[in-house]
Design a protein around this motif. Sequence first.
Motif, mmCIF file in Angstrom:
data_model
loop_
_atom_site.group_PDB
_atom_site.id
_atom_site.type_symbol
_atom_site.label_atom_id
_atom_site.label_comp_id
_atom_site.label_asym_id
_atom_site.label_seq_id
_atom_site.Cartn_x
_atom_site.Cartn_y
_atom_site.Cartn_z
ATOM 1 N N THR A 125 0.831 -1.190 0.000
ATOM 2 C CA THR A 125 0.000 0.000 0.000
ATOM 3 C C THR A 125 0.866 1.239 0.000
ATOM 4 O O THR A 125 2.020 1.212 0.389
ATOM 5 N N ILE A 126 0.267 2.322 -0.462
ATOM 6 C CA ILE A 126 0.932 3.621 -0.413
ATOM 7 C C ILE A 126 0.258 4.431 0.667
ATOM 8 O O ILE A 126 -0.959 4.553 0.691
ATOM 9 N N LYS A 127 1.050 4.963 1.557
ATOM 10 C CA LYS A 127 0.496 5.724 2.653
ATOM 11 C C LYS A 127 -0.067 7.037 2.140
ATOM 12 O O LYS A 127 0.604 7.800 1.490
ATOM 13 N N SER A 128 -1.346 7.296 2.451
ATOM 14 C CA SER A 128 -1.971 8.544 2.036
ATOM 15 C C SER A 128 -1.953 9.532 3.185
ATOM 16 O O SER A 128 -2.091 9.154 4.351
ATOM 17 N N SER A 129 -1.833 10.795 2.843
ATOM 18 C CA SER A 129 -1.853 11.811 3.885
ATOM 19 C C SER A 129 -3.270 12.037 4.333
ATOM 20 O O SER A 129 -4.223 11.843 3.592
ATOM 21 N N GLY A 130 -3.427 12.492 5.555
ATOM 22 C CA GLY A 130 -4.757 12.854 6.016
ATOM 23 C C GLY A 130 -5.232 14.062 5.267
ATOM 24 O O GLY A 130 -4.470 14.957 4.962
ATOM 25 N N ILE A 131 -6.536 14.158 4.997
ATOM 26 C CA ILE A 131 -7.067 15.264 4.205
ATOM 27 C C ILE A 131 -8.162 15.948 5.001
ATOM 28 O O ILE A 131 -9.129 15.323 5.405
ATOM 29 N N ASP A 132 -8.010 17.201 5.247
ATOM 30 C CA ASP A 132 -8.936 17.950 6.052
ATOM 31 C C ASP A 132 -9.601 18.988 5.170
ATOM 32 O O ASP A 132 -8.934 19.804 4.565
ATOM 33 N N SER A 133 -10.937 18.954 5.076
ATOM 34 C CA SER A 133 -11.641 19.840 4.153
ATOM 35 C C SER A 133 -11.863 21.223 4.741
ATOM 36 O O SER A 133 -12.424 22.086 4.101
ATOM 37 N N SER A 134 -11.473 21.456 6.000
ATOM 38 C CA SER A 134 -11.696 22.784 6.568
ATOM 39 C C SER A 134 -10.503 23.187 7.427
ATOM 40 O O SER A 134 -10.375 22.760 8.572
ATOM 41 N N HIS A 135 -9.588 23.951 6.830
ATOM 42 C CA HIS A 135 -8.495 24.479 7.635
ATOM 43 C C HIS A 135 -8.293 25.930 7.282
ATOM 44 O O HIS A 135 -8.538 26.357 6.184
ATOM 45 N N ASN A 136 -7.868 26.688 8.253
ATOM 46 C CA ASN A 136 -7.619 28.103 8.038
ATOM 47 C C ASN A 136 -6.308 28.479 8.719
ATOM 48 O O ASN A 136 -5.895 27.862 9.691
ATOM 49 N N HIS A 137 -5.670 29.478 8.203
ATOM 50 C CA HIS A 137 -4.522 30.020 8.902
ATOM 51 C C HIS A 137 -4.432 31.504 8.603
ATOM 52 O O HIS A 137 -4.769 31.948 7.531
ATOM 53 N N MET A 161 6.978 8.128 -15.389
ATOM 54 C CA MET A 161 6.126 6.940 -15.412
ATOM 55 C C MET A 161 5.634 6.583 -14.022
ATOM 56 O O MET A 161 4.458 6.249 -13.824
ATOM 57 N N ALA A 162 6.530 6.645 -13.044
ATOM 58 C CA ALA A 162 6.143 6.317 -11.669
ATOM 59 C C ALA A 162 5.112 7.304 -11.143
ATOM 60 O O ALA A 162 4.126 6.919 -10.503
ATOM 61 N N GLU A 163 5.317 8.588 -11.440
ATOM 62 C CA GLU A 163 4.386 9.590 -10.955
ATOM 63 C C GLU A 163 3.044 9.501 -11.677
ATOM 64 O O GLU A 163 1.994 9.788 -11.095
ATOM 65 N N ALA A 164 3.070 9.090 -12.949
ATOM 66 C CA ALA A 164 1.813 8.872 -13.664
ATOM 67 C C ALA A 164 1.030 7.736 -13.019
ATOM 68 O O ALA A 164 -0.198 7.812 -12.859
ATOM 69 N N ALA A 165 1.737 6.660 -12.632
ATOM 70 C CA ALA A 165 1.084 5.542 -11.957
ATOM 71 C C ALA A 165 0.488 5.989 -10.626
ATOM 72 O O ALA A 165 -0.646 5.636 -10.268
ATOM 73 N N LEU A 166 1.246 6.796 -9.873
ATOM 74 C CA LEU A 166 0.748 7.295 -8.596
ATOM 75 C C LEU A 166 -0.449 8.227 -8.782
ATOM 76 O O LEU A 166 -1.368 8.246 -7.971
ATOM 77 N N GLU A 167 -0.415 8.990 -9.875
ATOM 78 C CA GLU A 167 -1.552 9.873 -10.155
ATOM 79 C C GLU A 167 -2.815 9.061 -10.413
ATOM 80 O O GLU A 167 -3.906 9.410 -9.946
ATOM 81 N N ILE A 226 8.431 6.480 -2.828
ATOM 82 C CA ILE A 226 7.805 5.192 -2.574
ATOM 83 C C ILE A 226 8.891 4.177 -2.235
ATOM 84 O O ILE A 226 10.036 4.311 -2.677
ATOM 85 N N PRO A 227 8.564 3.149 -1.435
ATOM 86 C CA PRO A 227 9.593 2.209 -0.968
ATOM 87 C C PRO A 227 10.161 1.344 -2.082
ATOM 88 O O PRO A 227 9.511 1.099 -3.099
ATOM 89 N N VAL A 228 11.401 0.867 -1.859
ATOM 90 C CA VAL A 228 12.089 0.023 -2.842
ATOM 91 C C VAL A 228 11.273 -1.223 -3.212
ATOM 92 O O VAL A 228 11.202 -1.575 -4.397
ATOM 93 N N PRO A 229 10.632 -1.925 -2.250
ATOM 94 C CA PRO A 229 9.833 -3.110 -2.636
ATOM 95 C C PRO A 229 8.740 -2.783 -3.647
ATOM 96 O O PRO A 229 8.455 -3.589 -4.533
ATOM 97 N N LEU A 230 8.130 -1.606 -3.516
ATOM 98 C CA LEU A 230 7.095 -1.219 -4.473
ATOM 99 C C LEU A 230 7.706 -0.903 -5.832
ATOM 100 O O LEU A 230 7.121 -1.216 -6.874
ATOM 101 N N VAL A 231 8.888 -0.293 -5.827
ATOM 102 C CA VAL A 231 9.599 -0.050 -7.086
ATOM 103 C C VAL A 231 9.867 -1.378 -7.789
ATOM 104 O O VAL A 231 9.644 -1.529 -8.999
#
Length: 281
Positions: A2-14, A166-172, A134-139
Amino acid sequence: MTIKSSGIDSSHNHSEGQKRSDDAVEVENSSEVGQSVEKDELTIDELANLSQVSIDTIRFYQQKGLLPPPLRVGRRGLYCRSHLERLQRISQLRAVGFSLKDISERLNQALFDGPSQTPPIALGFEEFSNKIGIPVPLVKAMIQEGILHPLTVGEKEIFNSDDIRMAEAALELLGYGLPFSDLLSIAKDHALRMESTIDDAIELFEHHLRVPEDASKNEIEQEFKTFSTIQKTLGELISLHFSRLLTIRAQNKFYQTASPLEAEIVTKLYEDKFLKGDKDR
């Protein structure tokens, strides 16, 4: 894997001037990104609505150099479709776990937006793994299934900017929710089917352009340049051909199951894209 996804917050302000670390900034859910835009000039409110990214985040990206500034018309700042596409890229990459620092490097090197003007690169496994995040095993899994093919130069296996793309296209694609296992299966099947075509292309070169065994140094060097040029041109031809067939077959498949409303809307979009011209192509 698996690829670790970042947490996504739909409401942040600064607040303006507040110091934030790259990884502390969260972007809105990118599942709704990709809404259509019909005009070339957008206000920041319209850009935020279409991209599903808050106004504060848009301004933060500009401060970080991730997003170009708007065109100033009097006191108003106007954005265009390239700004929207850039925000979509950022959101997609954030959704699959890239930090803003990594995204900034990729955007600034123009790996997404055009040919890189930086010198050629040659990366080993660990360097390549760190570069794309991305980790070497996934590569290695991507290599095994035919998504990636490292070059053999002397006794070394290396990766270059094409492999990064190519790798970034796959991730996209993963960012759109496509299952990794299914992507690997398609890549493996494509690789197997392409081998015969590639062998035929090589045989064509060997038969018509290969220099004799007693060729001079200059002839051999010219042979290499010719092959490099043909390789690039043939690759572009095959890529364009594949893209056209993909469009046609996907279109035919869509119309077989589309509702009347879907068919009407998509037909209109195709007409706008191909008959009136697509300014973004």
